[in-house]
Design a protein around this motif. Structure first.
Motif, PDB file in Angstrom:
ATOM      1  N   GLU A  73      12.035  -4.375   3.632  1.00  0.00           N
ATOM      2  CA  GLU A  73      12.738  -3.153   3.549  1.00  0.00           C
ATOM      3  C   GLU A  73      12.262  -2.194   2.541  1.00  0.00           C
ATOM      4  O   GLU A  73      12.162  -0.867   2.806  1.00  0.00           O
ATOM      5  CB  GLU A  73      13.988  -3.531   2.753  1.00  0.00           C
ATOM      6  CG  GLU A  73      14.853  -4.432   3.578  1.00  0.00           C
ATOM      7  CD  GLU A  73      16.110  -4.793   2.926  1.00  0.00           C
ATOM      8  OE1 GLU A  73      16.045  -4.789   1.527  1.00  0.00           O
ATOM      9  OE2 GLU A  73      16.650  -5.589   3.519  1.00  0.00           O
ATOM     10  N   THR A  74      11.314  -2.557   1.630  1.00  0.00           N
ATOM     11  CA  THR A  74      10.460  -1.581   0.999  1.00  0.00           C
ATOM     12  C   THR A  74       9.535  -0.931   1.380  1.00  0.00           C
ATOM     13  O   THR A  74       9.067   0.283   1.703  1.00  0.00           O
ATOM     14  CB  THR A  74       9.608  -2.310  -0.322  1.00  0.00           C
ATOM     15  OG1 THR A  74      10.861  -2.909  -1.213  1.00  0.00           O
ATOM     16  CG2 THR A  74       9.101  -1.465  -1.167  1.00  0.00           C
ATOM     17  N   GLU A  75       8.571  -1.826   2.358  1.00  0.00           N
ATOM     18  CA  GLU A  75       7.521  -1.268   3.377  1.00  0.00           C
ATOM     19  C   GLU A  75       8.306   0.014   4.146  1.00  0.00           C
ATOM     20  O   GLU A  75       7.658   1.032   4.250  1.00  0.00           O
ATOM     21  CB  GLU A  75       6.969  -2.212   4.301  1.00  0.00           C
ATOM     22  CG  GLU A  75       6.005  -2.042   5.161  1.00  0.00           C
ATOM     23  CD  GLU A  75       5.480  -2.986   6.302  1.00  0.00           C
ATOM     24  OE1 GLU A  75       5.027  -2.745   7.028  1.00  0.00           O
ATOM     25  OE2 GLU A  75       5.767  -4.194   6.037  1.00  0.00           O
ATOM     26  N   ALA A  76       9.328  -0.407   4.754  1.00  0.00           N
ATOM     27  CA  ALA A  76      10.113   0.556   5.795  1.00  0.00           C
ATOM     28  C   ALA A  76      10.339   1.860   4.984  1.00  0.00           C
ATOM     29  O   ALA A  76      10.044   2.828   5.452  1.00  0.00           O
ATOM     30  CB  ALA A  76      11.260  -0.072   6.327  1.00  0.00           C
ATOM     31  N   ARG A  77      10.943   1.744   3.708  1.00  0.00           N
ATOM     32  CA  ARG A  77      11.271   2.881   3.022  1.00  0.00           C
ATOM     33  C   ARG A  77      10.170   3.738   2.585  1.00  0.00           C
ATOM     34  O   ARG A  77       9.917   4.928   2.812  1.00  0.00           O
ATOM     35  CB  ARG A  77      11.825   2.532   1.626  1.00  0.00           C
ATOM     36  CG  ARG A  77      13.242   2.365   1.679  1.00  0.00           C
ATOM     37  CD  ARG A  77      13.820   2.518   0.384  1.00  0.00           C
ATOM     38  NE  ARG A  77      13.368   1.675  -0.680  1.00  0.00           N
ATOM     39  CZ  ARG A  77      13.289   0.281  -0.967  1.00  0.00           C
ATOM     40  NH1 ARG A  77      14.255  -0.440  -0.271  1.00  0.00           N
ATOM     41  NH2 ARG A  77      12.545  -0.337  -2.000  1.00  0.00           N
ATOM     42  N   LEU A  78       8.819   3.068   2.189  1.00  0.00           N
ATOM     43  CA  LEU A  78       7.631   3.764   2.143  1.00  0.00           C
ATOM     44  C   LEU A  78       7.011   4.615   3.219  1.00  0.00           C
ATOM     45  O   LEU A  78       6.585   5.582   3.303  1.00  0.00           O
ATOM     46  CB  LEU A  78       6.638   3.060   1.628  1.00  0.00           C
ATOM     47  CG  LEU A  78       6.890   2.514   0.034  1.00  0.00           C
ATOM     48  CD1 LEU A  78       6.204   1.289  -0.217  1.00  0.00           C
ATOM     49  CD2 LEU A  78       6.664   3.458  -1.071  1.00  0.00           C
ATOM     50  N   ILE A  79       7.164   3.652   4.364  1.00  0.00           N
ATOM     51  CA  ILE A  79       6.416   4.348   5.674  1.00  0.00           C
ATOM     52  C   ILE A  79       7.611   5.448   5.932  1.00  0.00           C
ATOM     53  O   ILE A  79       6.910   6.542   6.473  1.00  0.00           O
ATOM     54  CB  ILE A  79       6.537   3.287   6.804  1.00  0.00           C
ATOM     55  CG1 ILE A  79       5.675   2.265   6.546  1.00  0.00           C
ATOM     56  CG2 ILE A  79       6.425   3.921   8.148  1.00  0.00           C
ATOM     57  CD1 ILE A  79       5.485   1.133   7.391  1.00  0.00           C
ATOM     58  N   ALA A  80       8.754   5.518   5.945  1.00  0.00           N
ATOM     59  CA  ALA A  80       9.739   6.581   6.383  1.00  0.00           C
ATOM     60  C   ALA A  80       9.305   7.741   5.544  1.00  0.00           C
ATOM     61  O   ALA A  80       9.564   8.883   5.840  1.00  0.00           O
ATOM     62  CB  ALA A  80      11.036   6.262   6.305  1.00  0.00           C
ATOM     63  N   ALA A  81       8.924   7.540   4.108  1.00  0.00           N
ATOM     64  CA  ALA A  81       8.670   8.659   3.261  1.00  0.00           C
ATOM     65  C   ALA A  81       7.221   9.218   3.525  1.00  0.00           C
ATOM     66  O   ALA A  81       6.868  10.036   2.636  1.00  0.00           O
ATOM     67  CB  ALA A  81       8.835   8.203   1.822  1.00  0.00           C
ATOM     68  N   GLY A  82       6.659   8.623   4.476  1.00  0.00           N
ATOM     69  CA  GLY A  82       5.193   9.167   4.788  1.00  0.00           C
ATOM     70  C   GLY A  82       4.156   8.544   3.962  1.00  0.00           C
ATOM     71  O   GLY A  82       2.976   9.190   3.806  1.00  0.00           O
ATOM     72  N   ILE A  83       4.389   7.464   3.274  1.00  0.00           N
ATOM     73  CA  ILE A  83       3.487   6.804   2.347  1.00  0.00           C
ATOM     74  C   ILE A  83       2.890   5.720   2.933  1.00  0.00           C
ATOM     75  O   ILE A  83       3.565   4.534   3.221  1.00  0.00           O
ATOM     76  CB  ILE A  83       4.212   6.247   1.027  1.00  0.00           C
ATOM     77  CG1 ILE A  83       4.790   7.551   0.287  1.00  0.00           C
ATOM     78  CG2 ILE A  83       3.153   5.612   0.211  1.00  0.00           C
ATOM     79  CD1 ILE A  83       5.753   7.000  -0.856  1.00  0.00           C
ATOM     80  N   ALA A  84       1.687   5.751   3.243  1.00  0.00           N
ATOM     81  CA  ALA A  84       0.667   4.691   4.037  1.00  0.00           C
ATOM     82  C   ALA A  84       0.439   3.712   3.037  1.00  0.00           C
ATOM     83  O   ALA A  84      -0.067   3.683   1.944  1.00  0.00           O
ATOM     84  CB  ALA A  84      -0.456   5.361   4.807  1.00  0.00           C
ATOM     85  N   GLY A  85       0.597   2.261   3.585  1.00  0.00           N
ATOM     86  CA  GLY A  85       0.175   1.216   2.853  1.00  0.00           C
ATOM     87  C   GLY A  85      -0.730   0.285   3.645  1.00  0.00           C
ATOM     88  O   GLY A  85      -1.188   0.568   4.990  1.00  0.00           O
ATOM     89  N   GLU A  86      -0.724  -1.079   3.036  1.00  0.00           N
ATOM     90  CA  GLU A  86      -1.310  -1.947   3.849  1.00  0.00           C
ATOM     91  C   GLU A  86      -0.618  -3.469   3.705  1.00  0.00           C
ATOM     92  O   GLU A  86      -0.335  -3.751   2.639  1.00  0.00           O
ATOM     93  CB  GLU A  86      -2.901  -2.100   3.318  1.00  0.00           C
ATOM     94  CG  GLU A  86      -3.666  -3.117   4.048  1.00  0.00           C
ATOM     95  CD  GLU A  86      -4.280  -2.565   5.514  1.00  0.00           C
ATOM     96  OE1 GLU A  86      -4.354  -3.477   6.417  1.00  0.00           O
ATOM     97  OE2 GLU A  86      -4.280  -1.405   5.413  1.00  0.00           O
ATOM     98  N   LYS A  87      -0.414  -3.969   4.779  1.00  0.00           N
ATOM     99  CA  LYS A  87       0.197  -5.303   5.013  1.00  0.00           C
ATOM    100  C   LYS A  87      -0.757  -6.388   4.632  1.00  0.00           C
ATOM    101  O   LYS A  87      -1.690  -6.300   5.316  1.00  0.00           O
ATOM    102  CB  LYS A  87       1.099  -5.456   6.269  1.00  0.00           C
ATOM    103  CG  LYS A  87       1.932  -6.644   6.189  1.00  0.00           C
ATOM    104  CD  LYS A  87       2.730  -6.795   7.488  1.00  0.00           C
ATOM    105  CE  LYS A  87       3.953  -5.899   7.433  1.00  0.00           C
ATOM    106  NZ  LYS A  87       4.914  -6.101   8.628  1.00  0.00           N
ATOM    107  N   GLN A  88      -0.550  -7.346   3.978  1.00  0.00           N
ATOM    108  CA  GLN A  88      -1.181  -8.518   3.816  1.00  0.00           C
ATOM    109  C   GLN A  88      -0.352  -9.672   3.990  1.00  0.00           C
ATOM    110  O   GLN A  88       0.637 -10.013   2.913  1.00  0.00           O
ATOM    111  CB  GLN A  88      -1.937  -8.454   2.347  1.00  0.00           C
ATOM    112  CG  GLN A  88      -2.858  -9.451   2.373  1.00  0.00           C
ATOM    113  CD  GLN A  88      -3.628  -9.502   0.647  1.00  0.00           C
ATOM    114  OE1 GLN A  88      -2.960  -8.989  -0.038  1.00  0.00           O
ATOM    115  NE2 GLN A  88      -4.784 -10.221   0.608  1.00  0.00           N
TER     116      GLN A  88
END
Length: 151
Positions: A73-88
């Motif tokens: 859910e946190t990953e989805a919120r960040l992606i929706a806000a245009g904040i790229a990250g990395e899943k591990q």
């Protein structure tokens, strides 16, 4: 439940242990030769210190979640806000096996959003961090996540 996670790299584990034990009013909940962790309920914090890093001070911040669904859910919120990250997935780091989603804030502070599945007996280090340690990937100047030298 969510816990704020703070990880600090220190020079002297014994001196830092004495300081943080006095500050929090309790002994660490996890003790290793190079790593100490306090899980505190008030405030809800997972505070860790470790040695063996080239940079001292703040290593990274994070949010510890009770399940993978909350991390997603946190990953989805960040992606929706245009904040790229990395899943591990299945990270073996800091004496724990965890699923994580890493991001970097505008000040270049790295945030670890994670769910720990089990405790393990090694500090860690995997392909995500170049096998040289654990705790965080590096974020290069070209805006891409990279491995190697994370901690």
């Amino acid at each position: 439940m969510k816990r704020l996670h703070i990880h600090i790299s220190v020079d002297d584990l014994d001196k830092s242990r004495a300081f943080y034990t006095a500050l929090f009013g309790t002994e660490p909940t996890k003790e290793k030769a190079d790593y100490l962790q306090w899980l505190i309920d008030d405030p809800a914090i997972n505070f860790a210190i470790s040695t063996g890093k080239s940079k001292r001070g703040l290593n990274h911040l994070g949010l510890q979640f009770d399940g993978d669904e909350a991390v997603a859910e946190t990953e989805a919120r960040l992606i929706a806000a245009g904040i790229a990250g990395e899943k591990q997935s299945g990270a073996q780091c800091c004496y724990a096996a965890s699923n994580k989603y890493w991001v970097q804030d505008p000040q270049e502070v790295i945030w670890e959003n994670y769910h720990t599945m089990e405790q393990i007996e090694v500090f860690g280090g995997d392909a995500f961090t170049g096998g040289v340690g654990c705790c965080q990937p590096t974020f290069s100047e070209n805006g891409k996540w990279s491995t190697g030298g994370g901690c």
